[in-house]
Motif scaffolding. Structure first.
Motif, mmCIF file in Angstrom:
data_model
loop_
_atom_site.group_PDB
_atom_site.id
_atom_site.type_symbol
_atom_site.label_atom_id
_atom_site.label_comp_id
_atom_site.label_asym_id
_atom_site.label_seq_id
_atom_site.Cartn_x
_atom_site.Cartn_y
_atom_site.Cartn_z
ATOM 1 N N LYS A 70 0.813 -1.212 0.000
ATOM 2 C CA LYS A 70 0.000 0.000 0.000
ATOM 3 C C LYS A 70 0.854 1.274 0.000
ATOM 4 C CE LYS A 70 -3.721 2.530 2.251
ATOM 5 N NZ LYS A 70 -4.482 2.750 3.469
ATOM 6 N N THR B 173 -3.298 -3.027 20.152
ATOM 7 C CA THR B 173 -3.163 -3.380 18.737
ATOM 8 C C THR B 173 -1.939 -2.724 18.099
ATOM 9 O OG1 THR B 173 -4.575 -1.548 18.008
ATOM 10 C CG2 THR B 173 -5.651 -3.658 18.493
ATOM 11 N N ARG C 244 0.810 -12.159 4.462
ATOM 12 C CA ARG C 244 0.149 -11.385 5.520
ATOM 13 C C ARG C 244 0.656 -11.935 6.849
ATOM 14 N NH1 ARG C 244 -5.907 -12.094 5.118
ATOM 15 N NH2 ARG C 244 -6.217 -9.909 5.734
ATOM 16 N N PHE D 168 -5.941 -10.922 14.628
ATOM 17 C CA PHE D 168 -6.021 -9.931 13.550
ATOM 18 C C PHE D 168 -4.691 -9.867 12.784
ATOM 19 C CE2 PHE D 168 -9.244 -8.595 16.598
ATOM 20 C CZ PHE D 168 -10.330 -8.327 15.772
ATOM 21 N N GLN E 283 -1.528 -4.358 9.740
ATOM 22 C CA GLN E 283 -1.799 -3.493 8.603
ATOM 23 C C GLN E 283 -1.031 -2.183 8.747
ATOM 24 O OE1 GLN E 283 -5.519 -1.509 7.999
ATOM 25 N NE2 GLN E 283 -6.233 -1.858 10.110
ATOM 26 N N LYS F 157 -1.419 1.466 8.402
ATOM 27 C CA LYS F 157 -2.401 2.554 8.284
ATOM 28 C C LYS F 157 -1.752 3.795 7.700
ATOM 29 C CE LYS F 157 -5.720 1.082 11.791
ATOM 30 N NZ LYS F 157 -6.257 1.323 13.151
ATOM 31 N N ASP G 171 -4.936 -4.989 13.654
ATOM 32 C CA ASP G 171 -6.389 -4.901 13.826
ATOM 33 C C ASP G 171 -7.129 -5.038 12.496
ATOM 34 O OD1 ASP G 171 -5.603 -2.521 12.709
ATOM 35 O OD2 ASP G 171 -6.417 -1.241 14.286
ATOM 36 N N TYR G 172 -6.494 -5.720 11.539
ATOM 37 C CA TYR G 172 -7.137 -5.908 10.230
ATOM 38 C C TYR G 172 -7.822 -7.265 10.230
ATOM 39 C CZ TYR G 172 -7.759 -5.528 5.142
ATOM 40 O OH TYR G 172 -8.290 -5.424 3.872
ATOM 41 N N SER H 209 -8.475 -11.380 2.222
ATOM 42 C CA SER H 209 -7.746 -10.424 1.409
ATOM 43 C C SER H 209 -7.899 -10.779 -0.055
ATOM 44 C CB SER H 209 -6.258 -10.438 1.781
ATOM 45 O OG SER H 209 -5.500 -9.652 0.892
ATOM 46 N N ASP I 219 -4.357 -3.317 -0.532
ATOM 47 C CA ASP I 219 -4.633 -3.989 0.743
ATOM 48 C C ASP I 219 -3.543 -3.628 1.755
ATOM 49 O OD1 ASP I 219 -4.889 -5.805 2.873
ATOM 50 O OD2 ASP I 219 -5.774 -7.330 1.569
ATOM 51 N N SER J 132 -2.844 -4.893 4.503
ATOM 52 C CA SER J 132 -2.323 -6.033 5.269
ATOM 53 C C SER J 132 -1.409 -6.934 4.435
ATOM 54 C CB SER J 132 -3.482 -6.868 5.827
ATOM 55 O OG SER J 132 -4.141 -7.576 4.789
#
Length: 506
Positions: free
Chosen positions: A72, A129, A157, A164, A167, A169, A177-178, A182, A188, A190
């Protein structure tokens, strides 16, 4: 004319023997011509790669260096400051701080150790998290699962202990916390592109990789078949008079060594002594792997490339205990010729103070059980003075300094021609060996060398000349030499292959 009783004669002979030993050797004309039994009782994956073939998920062994690039944001995960704080995803290239060393729990679950030796985990003291690298121990919070994309194994991942996925952010905020599945697309947060920066394939990796059910049968079969009695016959018949046998510290805990190591290597060593006695070969026991690892390499059974031997008195004392155990066990064998206290401690991590302290205690442990076995002290690798052990070794009876000479592992050899390599042996290696060979100092031992180099396209005659030059120069070492190694999938590293194919004549 004086008449002596048998007891008096024996006393005179033994006294003369000890005087001779105090000045270097029992038999001044005798030198060992040995081969190392590498890759047998201490695993080195490059010597026999097939030993690792049956490990489930063998790409993820202990010590594998992983780098994760977020699809990402296009940046790498990084332990900020090398560890001790948060994990971020803000780096455009990957090196030390962006490399996560695996500690394998099983084939799917792992711990990640960062540059400063902390473990990645969830922030249990604050936002549970947030992803941090602050713990010096492992627990549930520091356990992760790596999930590969079934269609593209370079995309992964990372599932945390809370169920979870990690990820990204923002570049400065990585959380666990994702939820959910997928599509593995570039949007994505994650998903990461996986890079591998290095691997280790030593005893820890093979034993922990197979796990407690499979490892015992795999390793015992390897020990039973890799070196056998007929190898000792071959060694004896081909102009050699000794073997240097690398062993690991866990052998002293046989039959139930600490996990993940498995029992059985001690029986193999017992067999080696029996065969050595039968074929009149001398044995140098070489402690190749010390607790905590003395150099961080796979051949010292480092778990993740860390070098932690000698940092505490406990690792030194534990190593002394291993030497005590081995010497006590084999002191009465006529084949025990020498005990090498440790192989290739690496400077500056292994300090001269810690090495000297250990060598003094290790020497005393050998002498407690044997007055005649030589005590071999390996010079430190790395930035170290070749004569730095002389103040210690020169004051002790029957000591040997071990130096290892390879025309490899350094950029200076990369573009050398055949003749330049041979000239290097006659000029540079001669000078190096002369420097550590003194009339009143310890004996000298070229404990590892090989007729392999960086030259491409060399002919059989080139190899013969290279081997002959080394035999000639290293033959001047006052204790002797040992080729690395007897068996190897890489032909020139295998003395057995070199002899059978006429590349080396002893």
């Amino acid at each position: 004319m004086a008449v002596f009783s048998m007891k008096q004669l024996l006393t005179i002979v033994l006294s003369a023997l000890m005087v001779s030993l105090s000045h270097g050797r029992v038999n001044p004309s005798f030198k060992i011509k040995a081969v190392n039994l590498g890759g047998w009782l201490v695993t080195e994956g490059w010597i026999k790669p097939s030993l690792f073939d049956g490990i489930p998920n063998k790409d993820f062994l202990d010590g594998t260096g992983l780098q994760f690039k977020s699809v990402k944001v296009g940046k790498y995960l990084c332990a900020e400051l090398g560890g001790g704080t948060i994990v971020v995803a803000n780096r455009t290239s990957a090196s030390g701080w962006e490399t996560f060393r695996l500690w394998r729990i099983n084939e799917t679950h792992f711990n990640f150790r960062v540059f400063n030796k902390q473990f990645v985990g969830l922030d249990t003291s604050g936002n549970r998290t947030d992803v941090v690298a602050i713990s010096s121990t492992t627990g549930r919070s520091e356990t992760f699962e790596i999930v590969k994309n079934s269609n593209d194994s370079s995309r992964v991942r990372i599932k945390a202990s809370n169920g979870f996925f990690l990820q990204v952010k923002t570049e400065e905020l990585v959380t666990a916390d994702y939820a959910g599945d997928s599509t593995w697309g570039d949007d994505d947060p994650s998903v990461f592109v996986l890079g591998i920066s290095g691997r280790l394939q030593g005893e820890f990796q093979v034993a922990n990789g197979y796990g407690p059910k499979l490892a015992p049968q795999v390793m015992r079969e390897h020990w039973r078949t890799f070196i056998v009695e007929k190898d000792f016959m071959f060694i004896s018949e081909n102009g050699l008079n000794a073997v240097r046998i690398p062993v690991g510290w866990w052998i002293a805990s046989d039959p139930a060594p600490p996990k993940p190591y498995v029992g059985g290597s001690l029986q193999a060593l017992d067999n080696a002594f029996s065969w050595a006695e039968k074929y009149k070969l001398n044995v140098v026991i070489d402690l190749h792997a010390a607790p905590g690892s003395q150099n961080g390499f796979e051949h010292s059974s480092s778990r993740d490339g860390s070098q932690e031997w000698g940092l505490t008195d406990a690792t030194i004392q534990q190593t002394v205990d291993v030497i005590d155990f081995l010497t006590a066990r084999y002191a009465k064998s006529p084949s025990l010729y020498a005990v090498e206290l440790i192989n290739e401690p690496l400077a500056p991590g292994a300090t001269l103070d810690s090495v000297t302290k250990y060598y003094k205690a290790g020497y005393n442990a050998v002498r407690k059980h044997s007055s005649s076995a030589y005590v071999v002290m390996s010079n430190r690798l790395g930035p170290a003075e070749p004569r730095e052990l002389f103040p210690l070794a020169s004051g002790l009876n029957g000591t040997v300094i071990d130096v290892h000479y390879y025309n490899l592992f350094s950029d200076i050899f990369n573009n050398m021609t055949v003749q330049q390599n041979i000239d290097f042996i006659h000029t540079n290696r001669s000078a190096q060996l002369n420097y550590v060979t003194t009339s009143n100092g310890p004996l000298t031992f070229v404990g590892e060398w090989v007729a392999e180099w960086q030259v491409s396209g060399a002919t059989k005659e080139d190899y013969q000349r290279f081997g002959k030059a080394q035999l000639e120069v290293y033959g001047r070492a006052t204790f002797g030499w040992a080729y690395w190694t007897l068996k190897n999938v890489n032909n020139h590293w295998s003395l057995e292959w070199m002899i059978n194919n006429g590349y080396i004549k002893l």
